[in-house]
Design an enzyme around this catalytic site. Structure first.
Site, PDB file in Angstrom:
ATOM      1  N   ASP A  79       0.827  -1.208   0.000  1.00 17.59           N
ATOM      2  CA  ASP A  79       0.000   0.000   0.000  1.00 17.59           C
ATOM      3  C   ASP A  79       0.861   1.257   0.000  1.00 17.59           C
ATOM      4  O   ASP A  79       0.533   2.251  -0.643  1.00 17.59           O
ATOM      5  CB  ASP A  79      -0.910   0.025   1.232  1.00 17.59           C
ATOM      6  CG  ASP A  79      -2.128  -0.867   1.070  1.00 17.59           C
ATOM      7  OD1 ASP A  79      -1.951  -2.013   0.628  1.00 17.59           O
ATOM      8  OD2 ASP A  79      -3.239  -0.420   1.399  1.00 17.59           O
ATOM      9  N   CYS A 120       0.739  -8.182   4.522  1.00 13.47           N
ATOM     10  CA  CYS A 120       0.379  -6.779   4.309  1.00 13.47           C
ATOM     11  C   CYS A 120      -1.077  -6.578   3.930  1.00 13.47           C
ATOM     12  O   CYS A 120      -1.824  -7.522   3.757  1.00 13.47           O
ATOM     13  CB  CYS A 120       1.350  -6.155   3.318  1.00 13.47           C
ATOM     14  SG  CYS A 120       3.026  -6.068   4.039  1.00 13.47           S
ATOM     15  N   ASP A 121      -1.421  -5.318   3.745  1.00  8.13           N
ATOM     16  CA  ASP A 121      -2.788  -4.835   3.886  1.00  8.13           C
ATOM     17  C   ASP A 121      -3.872  -5.644   3.174  1.00  8.13           C
ATOM     18  O   ASP A 121      -4.827  -6.087   3.782  1.00  8.13           O
ATOM     19  CB  ASP A 121      -2.873  -3.384   3.404  1.00  8.13           C
ATOM     20  CG  ASP A 121      -2.075  -2.447   4.285  1.00  8.13           C
ATOM     21  OD1 ASP A 121      -1.081  -2.891   4.870  1.00  8.13           O
ATOM     22  OD2 ASP A 121      -2.427  -1.267   4.383  1.00  8.13           O
ATOM     23  N   LYS A 122      -3.780  -5.826   1.868  1.00  6.06           N
ATOM     24  CA  LYS A 122      -4.828  -6.539   1.139  1.00  6.06           C
ATOM     25  C   LYS A 122      -4.473  -8.009   0.948  1.00  6.06           C
ATOM     26  O   LYS A 122      -5.335  -8.812   0.585  1.00  6.06           O
ATOM     27  CB  LYS A 122      -5.069  -5.886  -0.230  1.00  6.06           C
ATOM     28  CG  LYS A 122      -5.309  -4.386  -0.163  1.00  6.06           C
ATOM     29  CD  LYS A 122      -6.408  -4.007   0.804  1.00  6.06           C
ATOM     30  CE  LYS A 122      -6.418  -2.523   1.101  1.00  6.06           C
ATOM     31  NZ  LYS A 122      -5.302  -2.043   1.921  1.00  6.06           N
ATOM     32  N   CYS A 193       4.585  -2.793   8.470  1.00  3.40           N
ATOM     33  CA  CYS A 193       4.783  -1.481   9.101  1.00  3.40           C
ATOM     34  C   CYS A 193       4.672  -1.563  10.624  1.00  3.40           C
ATOM     35  O   CYS A 193       3.800  -2.245  11.154  1.00  3.40           O
ATOM     36  CB  CYS A 193       3.772  -0.484   8.570  1.00  3.40           C
ATOM     37  SG  CYS A 193       3.759  -0.346   6.780  1.00  3.40           S
ATOM     38  N   GLU A 446      -6.770   5.093  -0.510  1.00  2.00           N
ATOM     39  CA  GLU A 446      -6.611   5.606   0.852  1.00  2.00           C
ATOM     40  C   GLU A 446      -6.244   7.086   0.837  1.00  2.00           C
ATOM     41  O   GLU A 446      -5.393   7.507   0.044  1.00  2.00           O
ATOM     42  CB  GLU A 446      -5.504   4.828   1.587  1.00  2.00           C
ATOM     43  CG  GLU A 446      -5.885   3.405   1.896  1.00  2.00           C
ATOM     44  CD  GLU A 446      -4.803   2.660   2.638  1.00  2.00           C
ATOM     45  OE1 GLU A 446      -5.114   1.603   3.195  1.00  2.00           O
ATOM     46  OE2 GLU A 446      -3.648   3.115   2.663  1.00  2.00           O
ATOM     47  N   SER A 472      -5.608   4.789   5.670  1.00  8.29           N
ATOM     48  CA  SER A 472      -4.585   3.876   6.168  1.00  8.29           C
ATOM     49  C   SER A 472      -4.800   3.685   7.663  1.00  8.29           C
ATOM     50  O   SER A 472      -5.265   4.598   8.353  1.00  8.29           O
ATOM     51  CB  SER A 472      -3.199   4.470   5.906  1.00  8.29           C
ATOM     52  OG  SER A 472      -2.217   3.789   6.658  1.00  8.29           O
TER      53      SER A 472
END
Length: 560
Positions: A79, A120-122, A193, A446, A472
């Site tokens: 992201d 990670c995010d997705k 992160c 985002e 985010s």
């Protein structure tokens, strides 16, 4: 019978065995249960950079427990690398590609079980969606969080500190030398992160819902514990195959509800609402995730706090007991009879867990002494968000829980960012960013940079931002995202004018446009649907079949 036996056992299946033997698999290998390892390793994503090593230890565990691992690659975008440009249009849609590709490989190869490697995010929700869809034994294992960087602005830095610092630089609050120095010190090593963004939120929630081994969600990326969990995962997937503990025996209404409560208790990313909705949909559950978030947010205390809600990072949370400590403290309100990938229930996991570190009390509190008596994520409704909007009061100052201001409207993320940096956004403004929803964006980008620039320019406590896009997990300040219906579908956010009064009230869970109803109706009648921004390729298809944020931005094929 194990799935793989359909193509690997018997005289007539020599074709398949010969194909696999061309890559060095032996006769003995092909007599064992075959476990697919879906590995999203790449050099594009710091949270996945260590997954080659993690995968090897998973293989060691599978071999040790009598199975044969077969590894395959899965895409995964960062992201952070997609922020603020056209690449972000692809990030949320990539969740569907990830789920589809894992489903495809599992069915093509008839794997008996899957270990899903991603951080990670997705990527995390995409993998969990695939597990729910396939309903075979699966374990999800992330690569672990990143260490915090140099201390900047009162906390350990991360890459988002650079964006905040750019806002500070534009406002003359720091020197160029101070800004430039962050580039080499904000991110000291690989991992997802270091703050509680969507990546670490979803890794924690995978653990809370029972799809990841205890402590497997948040052991640091560079730790020995991460590699130990990898081998343990390899051993455990074989037990799940033997006992036929499939993903839908773990992903249930109860486990989704446990994940919702964990998210509220630690003020996780607002994106979790959408992702849990999508996972429940793939598991064919009848739980109404948005309604559960709404009702449970009023009664679930916030007992864990980390960046962006405070200065402590996710690794500090891990050292304070992490998800197991959170679940132990919350067990009186959890559904502890739910099955997990350990082969045991939540209650059994809590009773037998051995904490690697003594409690610090810095990140996790008790139910009797919480950071707040309601959850850190809230669902808002009103004439600006008839089908809901999502906010994260656990991450911003309580003085912002009621905000009234004048709208300043932008039809894209880029327009808003330019205006913020050039000083056009002032105290008392409600920044409205629209046409960034699943269809209109497309891909529901985002508004990360916009919020960071507001913070850097000293406007975090005097402005608000609302959008049909997303945020985010690192964002703080007064914001409302996922506003549904989105602007591209004719939602009321499309007809807000500059200067209109907007009221955000967390206590009453409301988002209101203070314009007479007759005027709202007249504006909606005059509104015209814009042309799609993409008419070919993956995004051209995605914008036709994506559902709203309130429905988890799932793909609705009947829209074709």
């Amino acid at each position: 019978m194990e799935r793989s036996k359909h193509i690997l056992e018997g005289l007539g299946n020599q074709y398949y065995r010969a194909t696999l033997k061309s890559m060095g698999f032996t006769t003995e290998d092909l007599k064992r249960p075959v476990i697919g390892i879906a590995n999203a390793w790449s050099e594009c994503v710091p949270g996945h950079y260590n997954l080659r090593q993690v995968a090897q230890r998973v293989k060691d565990g599978i071999y040790r427990a009598g199975g044969t691992p077969i590894e395959f690659g899965v895409i995964g975008g960062c992201d952070g690398m997609g922020q603020g440009h056209d690449g972000m249009h692809y990030i949320l849609p990539s969740r569907e590609l990830i789920a589809n590709s894992i489903e495809s490989m599992a069915q093509i190869n008839l794997f008996d079980g899957l270990v899903l490697l991603g951080s990670c995010d997705k990527i995390v929700p995409g993998m969990l969606m695939a597990a729910a869809r396939l309903n075979i034994p699966c374990i999800f294992l992330p690569g672990g969080p990143m260490e915090g960087g140099v201390v900047f602005d009162g906390r350990q830095a991360d890459q988002t500190s650079s964006t905040e610092a750019y806002g500070m630089l534009s406002a003359g609050k720091i020197t160029e030398a101070e800004y430039v120095a962050l580039e080499d010190t904000a991110c000291p090593g690989c991992g997802s992160c270091s703050y509680l963004g969507t990546a670490n939120t979803m890794c924690a929630l995978a653990e809370a819902m029972g799809m990841t081994l205890p402590d497997g969600g948040l052991a640091p990326a560079t730790s020995a514990a991460r590699m130990m969990k990898a081998e343990e995962t390899g051993v455990k997937i074989m037990e799940l195959v033997e006992k036929n503990i499939t993903s839908r025996k773990i992903i249930t209404n109860g486990s989704i509800r446990n994940a919702i409560k964990a998210c509220l208790a630690m003020s996780g990313s607002t994106n979790a609402v959408m992702h849990l909705t999508a996972i429940a949909h793939e598991a064919e559950l009848d739980i109404k995730v948005l309604d559960e978030f709404d009702s449970l947010s009023r009664t679930t205390p916030q007992i864990a706090k980390m960046n962006p809600s405070c200065k402590y990072n996710v690794i500090d949370f891990y050292h304070d007991g992490g998800v197991p400590r959170l679940m132990e403290r919350m067990q009186s309100i959890l559904e502890t009879g739910e099955m997990t990938v350990t082969g045991h229930t939540v209650a059994e996991n809590i009773a037998t867990h051995k904490y690697p570190y003594p409690a610090t009390g810095l990140v996790v509190r008790t139910m009797e002494d919480p950071f707040g008596f309601s959850g850190g994520v809230a669902v808002l409704r009103g004439n600006l968000a008839p089908d809901t909007g999502i906010t994260k009061p656990g991450a911003f100052d309580k003085s912002l829980h009621h905000f009234e201001g004048e709208a300043i409207c932008f039809d894209s993320e880029e327009e808003a960012e330019e205006a913020i940096l050039s000083g056009k956004v002032h105290e008392g403004h409600v920044v409205v960013i629209r046409y960034e929803g699943p269809k209109g964006g497309p891909g529901m980008r985002e508004m990360f940079k916009a919020m960071k620039y507001l913070y850097g320019r000293g406007l975090a406590l005097s402005t608000a931002l609302i959008t049909d896009g997303r945020f985010s997990g690192t964002n703080n300040g007064c914001f409302v995202g996922h506003i549904s219906p989105e602007a591209a579908e004719g939602g009321p956010i499309a007809i807000v004018h500059d200067g209109d009064k907007i009221v955000i009230d967390v206590e009453s869970r409301s988002l209101e446009l203070k314009v007479p109803q007759e005027e709202i109706e007249a504006r909606l009648k005059a509104w015209k649907r814009p042309e799609p921004k993409f008419k070919k390729g993956w995004l051209g298809l995605y914008c036709k079949i994506a559902a709203s944020g309130s429905e988890g931005a799932i793909l609705k094929y009947d829209n074709l």
